[in-house]
Design an enzyme around this catalytic site. Structure first.
Site, PDB file in Angstrom:
ATOM      1  N   ASP A 234       0.877  -1.166   0.000  1.00  0.00           N
ATOM      2  CA  ASP A 234       0.000   0.000   0.000  1.00  0.00           C
ATOM      3  C   ASP A 234       0.919   1.221   0.000  1.00  0.00           C
ATOM      4  OD1 ASP A 234      -2.285   1.615   0.281  1.00  0.00           O
ATOM      5  OD2 ASP A 234      -2.129   1.576   2.468  1.00  0.00           O
TER       6      ASP A 234
ATOM      7  N   ASP B  26      -0.064   4.886   1.502  1.00  0.00           N
ATOM      8  CA  ASP B  26      -0.203   5.727   2.696  1.00  0.00           C
ATOM      9  C   ASP B  26       0.035   4.926   3.970  1.00  0.00           C
ATOM     10  OD1 ASP B  26      -1.029   8.219   1.382  1.00  0.00           O
ATOM     11  OD2 ASP B  26      -2.796   7.053   0.802  1.00  0.00           O
TER      12      ASP B  26
END
Length: 588
Positions: A133, A135
């Site tokens: 991912d 963030d």
């Protein structure tokens, strides 16, 4: 015997009596009472085998022995009438003080905050493909970002939803909430719930103020939240679920804002509908992301909002040089990711990744087969051609995991995906697709540093010791002795609150509700094979390393280390009937 083991030997001399208490505090291994002459009998041999015994019957006196030359156990009798209440009280307090004294010995062991922790056995040797991912996985943000999100959402409430101007008085409170909390949408209450769906009393807040325990118990008819009222699989309050669980780090400003608006309405005696408030705050927070307000602010001031120092570049470079395949699946837009990765890794960051997917719409990406991939240029121009292959150097938008698996063939346990959101990033991958999963939990570093402090070790060691004493001394005593045990219980409750406050004054640790795991911990242990504070922890391990979870005994298992034994679990007949003047069974 581990550093937390306690060996207590308290001498009470009466008619040359020796009462020996061997107490291991961790799981409350019981006290045992033996006279000097009996030390070489079958009882002593059992003790040498680490069986610890305690009287669980109604005997409240002491074991009085004859002179040390006594030849057998018949000469020892249980005396209940001659021991006064004061004697028993003094006896209990002597055990208390001796136990507390022993817990003052501080363990030298500490936990390294840069450790990778395993819930499930996993070898990096088997991992060929690494996914990420963006963030709070590749990019970490400063607290300034939470303040930014709070302020923008607060202003949206005022300007677009016509909320009172007085809300501008409220500012973001950095240490007020922790993630993993539940919010009762209909009652407007924020709280922490444990792995068994029980509310932790003292952690229920209406606005910025705690709700009294009696009121909480009255509202919920106890402390248990039924399954049908809990949040759905992804932590959302939908389809009749009244609870919303806040699982990602971006939810901290949202919880803050909910509490502040609730506080304003209560302070000014304004009648309001809690459901409308929740939906409006949710919409305002969503606008900060969806309308690109946050993205533009971060891009304009990278140094203020992005925390550079998690060694993301070093991790990616190490994987690349070892020949690992890498891919990125994020909900963020490409322009935002590109500028962030340029700042963190460098302009050549895309050379490290085999596949880059943006605006993926997780968790829908893992379940919805209908959305096809679409190629997007560096400048955001969308292509309309059908995607037959996911190519390195190109950027793709949306799509779904089933198409991803078909085009890449990257299936099963050779794939390891990292993310910070237990539900949106990890749950479906481990349950439906057999990928390995790694959770990024930035809060770990702070909590481990607290647990390594002398204050915390002292507190927890004594709390465990006192809990063990209470467990074994809670019944079968005279009224005066029972009042002593009640004092211990009050002290234990005070210490439990103190341990909560060490982590967070309002809600305590992210991982525990007193002794039980939190609901967050339960989901973490189920959906993440491994977890760590940041990706930089990978730099401490070789790619041949195997992660082994600790084998902690189940409650019904007899462990190899005595202090893990739950009191009352194993029943042992210590002596033959011929050796006793009373019928007694001992338990550990």
């Amino acid at each position: 015997m581990t550093p937390l083991s306690l060996y207590l030997c308290s001498l009470l001399k009466k008619n040359k009596l020796l009462i020996c208490y061997n107490y291991l505090h961790t799981h409350g291994t019981p006290l045992h009472l033996v006279d000097r002459a009996a030390r070489k009998t079958r009882l002593a041999r059992l003790l040498d085998m680490n069986f610890r015994a305690v009287f669980r019957g109604r005997v409240t006196g002491k074991v009085l022995a004859q002179q040390s030359g006594a030849k057998n156990y018949r000469e020892a009798t249980m005396c209940t009438s001659s021991a006064s209440g004061q004697d028993m009280t003094n006896w209990l307090w002597s055990i208390y003080h001796e136990t507390k004294k022993q817990t003052e010995v501080i363990s030298k062991n500490s936990v390294n905050p840069n450790t990778i922790f395993a819930n499930n056995e996993m070898s990096l040797h088997d991992i060929e493909i690494y996914g990420f991912d963006y963030d709070y996985t590749l990019a970490f943000y400063s607290r300034h970002l939470h303040t930014l999100i709070f302020n923008i959402a607060r202003d949206i409430l005022i300007q677009e939803h016509r909320y009172p101007e007085g809300l501008r008085e409220y500012e973001y409170i950095p240490n007020f909430v922790v993630r993993g909390l539940h919010y009762d949408v209909q009652k407007a209450l924020l709280m922490k719930i444990d792995a068994f769906h029980y509310i932790q009393l003292g952690t229920v807040y209406r606005g910025l103020h705690p709700v009294p325990d009696k009121e909480v118990i009255a509202m919920y008819d106890g402390c248990h939240v039924p399954l049908e009222n809990m949040s759905d699989f992804y932590g959302k309050s939908s389809h009749g679920h009244t609870m919303k669980q806040f699982m990602d780090i971006f939810s901290l400003p949202e919880m803050n804002l909910l509490c502040c608006v609730n506080d304003y309405f209560m302070k000014h005696n304004i009648d309001y509908e809690p459901v409308h408030l929740y939906k409006d705050v949710k919409a305002a927070i969503g606008d900060v992301h969806v309308k690109g307000i946050m993205y533009r602010a971060v891009e304009a001031d990278m140094e203020n909002y992005i925390s550079y120092g998690e060694q993301t570049h070093a991790v990616l470079k190490k994987l690349y040089e070892d020949g690992k395949k890498m891919f990125l699946i994020t909900n963020s837009p490409f322009d935002f990711v590109d500028r962030g990765m340029n700042y963190i890794v460098g302009k050549d960051w895309r050379d490290l990744f085999d596949i880059v997917i943006v605006q993926a719409d997780k968790p829908g990406f893992f379940n919805d087969r209908r959305k096809p991939f679409r190629r997007v240029t560096d400048k955001g121009v969308l292509h309309w051609d059908r995607i037959h292959k996911l190519e390195k150097g190109k950027i793709y938008k949306q799509g779904n995991l089933y198409e991803f698996l078909r085009l890449t063939g990257w299936r099963g346990s050779k794939v390891l995906y990292f993310g910070d959101h237990i539900y949106s990033d990890l749950a479906d991958l481990t349950l439906k697709h057999g990928w390995r999963t790694g959770a990024i939990i930035p809060e770990l570093r702070k909590e481990i540093k607290i647990m390594n402090t002398e204050q915390y070790v002292h507190l927890m060691t004594w709390l465990q010791g006192l809990t063990g004493l209470i467990e074994h001394m809670q019944v079968g005593w005279d009224p005066a002795s029972q009042s002593v045990v009640q004092e211990w219980i009050k002290e234990r409750e005070a210490m439990r609150s103190q341990t909560k406050d060490i982590f967070n004054s309002q809600f305590g640790s992210l991982f525990r509700t007193y002794h039980n795991p939190t609901y967050f911990s339960r989901r973490l242990s189920r959906f993440a094979d491994i977890y760590m504070a940041s990706l930089s922890c990978l730099l401490n391990y070789d790619f041949q390393h195997t992660f082994f979870p600790r084998r902690t005994p189940l409650q019904h298992e007899s462990p190899f280390w005595p202090e893990q034994t739950s009191a009352g679990a194993l029943k042992i007949w210590v002596l033959d009937m011929a050796d006793l003047d009373f019928n007694c069974s001992l338990h550990i």
